[in-house]
Write an enzyme that holds these catalytic residues in place. Structure first.
Site: not given
Length: 104
Positions: A76-77
């Protein structure tokens, strides 16, 4: 929370702020407020650099032999990092277009 999760949330937080600044810059550029849009891009760049530095630290550790645990929050990052970078490109283009339109 520590380790990889903390680094991931550092990335997410900073690039999320950058992305928001870039979107605000696009909005300002479409209103013809070019100087304000440029300031928002600069603000976004400052956040983006912080997020990018945290990500680069992970890459450097991996290159040095320290394995990085792949967790969903890391994916996600990295997704958020790429999204922010794309909005930066768009914001720069909107500002350039606004400058061109205002010059005529």
């Amino acid at each position: 929370m520590e380790g990889i999760e903390m680094t991931c949330f550092e990335i997410i937080s900073n690039v999320g702020m950058a992305r928001g600044s870039y979107i605000e810059a696009i909005d300002l550029a479409t209103e013809g407020k070019i100087a304000e849009a440029k300031a928002k891009i600069q603000e976004g760049n400052e956040f983006f650099v912080k997020g990018h530095e945290a990500h680069a630290d992970l890459i450097q550790k991996e290159a040095a032999g320290e394995k990085t645990e792949i967790v969903l929050v890391l994916v996600h990052a990295e997704d958020q990092l790429m999204s922010a970078e794309n909005f930066k490109i768009l914001a720069d283009k909107f500002v350039a277009l606004g400058e061109k339109l205002n010059a005529n």
